[in-house]
Write an enzyme that holds these catalytic residues in place. Structure first.
Site, PDB file in Angstrom:
ATOM      1  CE  LYS A 199      76.578  34.854  53.879  1.00 16.09           C
ATOM      2  NZ  LYS A 199      76.379  36.017  54.745  1.00 16.09           N
TER       3      LYS A 199
HETATM    4  N1  PMP Z   1      76.534  42.229  53.526  1.00 15.79           N
HETATM    5  C1  PMP Z   1      76.797  41.319  54.481  1.00 15.79           C
HETATM    6  C2  PMP Z   1      77.910  41.565  55.431  1.00 15.79           C
HETATM    7  C3  PMP Z   1      76.018  40.143  54.571  1.00 15.79           C
HETATM    8  O1  PMP Z   1      76.274  39.240  55.515  1.00 15.79           O
HETATM    9  C4  PMP Z   1      74.965  39.943  53.668  1.00 15.79           C
HETATM   10  C5  PMP Z   1      74.118  38.707  53.764  1.00 15.79           C
HETATM   11  N2  PMP Z   1      74.683  37.637  53.071  1.00 15.79           N
HETATM   12  C6  PMP Z   1      74.723  40.930  52.693  1.00 15.79           C
HETATM   13  C7  PMP Z   1      75.538  42.060  52.660  1.00 15.79           C
HETATM   14  C8  PMP Z   1      73.629  40.766  51.692  1.00 15.79           C
HETATM   15  O2  PMP Z   1      73.950  39.741  50.795  1.00 15.79           O
HETATM   16  P1  PMP Z   1      72.832  38.868  50.094  1.00 15.79           P
HETATM   17  O3  PMP Z   1      71.870  39.814  49.487  1.00 15.79           O
HETATM   18  O4  PMP Z   1      73.570  38.089  49.078  1.00 15.79           O
HETATM   19  O5  PMP Z   1      72.207  38.026  51.139  1.00 15.79           O
END
Ligand code: PMP
Length: 305
Positions: free
Chosen positions: A159
């Site tokens: 991320k």
């Molecule tokens: N894909 C992307 C590109 C994201 O930014 C997020 C948000 N973090 C998610 C999927 C979903 O991840 P999470 O459920 O861990 O927030």
């Protein structure tokens, strides 16, 4: 506008919100090498505040840093503790938590070997990301003209801040055309994820989501997969094309910010009956029960502050 809180934790200290400033020569501002997280804390039914899957989010933060060869100068347990402490000090019963790891000032150019690694933890009150109505009635989404990152171009498991320029381009394009959210295809043309959410569809009673090859390994996604299995819903992690999405009986997005948001339309095609379907509603209800501390089976997903 983000509502200011009292404190931000920066490089080991709690400082007043307004004092959390960085220098213009901060390396990450120029080149985008940084990693971050988005975490939600909910005010539970019993009045206590719990952070949803804190350990998993902090693990992903450190994993993102590992992929990006950034050494975070604090331990995982300290960061977890500070997340709880920050919410207590800011007096926030429910909030969004943003850990951000970035490269500070030192050398410029693309080899910032000894620049300091800086860590901020920020919390603010953030309502429904795709709108109350979207959460209830479903959103309208558009397949983006921008592709999701190729796995050998950007590191999709990390991320990292830089990845989000691709998301912003897609989101801007979709909203300019009057849609709520952008859906991105992978480089081979299969459905990957939304600008900041994972995607699920229901086809003939089977819950399907793309494998995590070219998408972020969402923590909400993983939670929904576990909960669906526990509810006896058949689950498949497999690639699907955009026409399979158009033909799905149900579709929804998952993410920390967006929670579980139904999709009612994609590219002008109504999905199923054009309103949240039974499996979506079941999982959405189950999700909110869990995050609000109503389901003892998933008690260890919550960190009470
Ligand atoms: N894909 C992307 C590109 C994201 O930014 C997020 C948000 N973090 C998610 C999927 C979903 O991840 P999470 O459920 O861990 O927030």
């Amino acid at each position: 506008m983000v509502e200011k809180a009292k404190y931000i934790w920066l490089d080991g200290k709690f400082i007043p919100w307004a004092e959390a400033q960085v220098h213009i020569m901060t390396h990450t501002l120029h080149y985008g090498l940084g990693v971050f997280e988005g975490i939600r804390a909910y005010r539970c039914q019993d009045g206590r505040t719990a952070i949803f899957r804190l350990r998993e989010h902090i693990r992903r933060l450190f994993d993102s840093a590992h992929v990006m060869q950034i050494d975070i100068p604090f331990s995982r347990s300290l960061i977890e503790e500070v997340c709880c402490d920050l919410l207590r000090r800011n007096g926030q019963a429910s909030a969004y938590l943003r850990p951000l790891v970035f490269v500070g000032e030192g050398v410029m150019g693309l080899h910032p070997q000894n620049n300091p690694i800086r860590v901020a933890l920020i919390s603010w009150v953030w309502g429904t990301y795709l709108g109350e109505e979207g959460l209830k009635k479903g959103i309208r989404a558009k397949i983006s003209s921008f592709s999701r990152h190729h796995v050998n171009v950007m590191m999709t498991k990390a991320k990292t801040t830089a990845n989000y320029v691709n998301s912003i381009l897609a989101k801007r394009e979709a909203t300019a055309l009057g849609y709520d959210e952008a859906l991105l295809l992978d480089i081979d043309g299969y459905v990957a994820e939304a600008s900041g959410e994972n995607i699920f569809i229901v086809s003939d009673g089977v819950l399907r989501t793309p494998p995590i090859t070219s998408v972020l390994s969402g923590i909400t996604r993983a939670s929904i997969l576990t909960m669906a299995q526990d509810l006896g819903i058949p689950v498949k992690e497999e690639i699907f094309s955009r026409d399979e999405l158009y033909l799905a009986n149900e579709a929804f997005l998952t993410g920390t910010a967006a929670e579980v948001t139904p999709i009612r339309e994609v590219d002008g095609r109504v999905i199923g009956p054009g309103k949240p379907g039974p499996i979506t509603l079941k999982l959405q209800t189950a999700f909110f029960d869990v995050v609000l501390g109503q389901d003892p089976r998933y008690r260890d997903w919550l960190t009470y502050i």
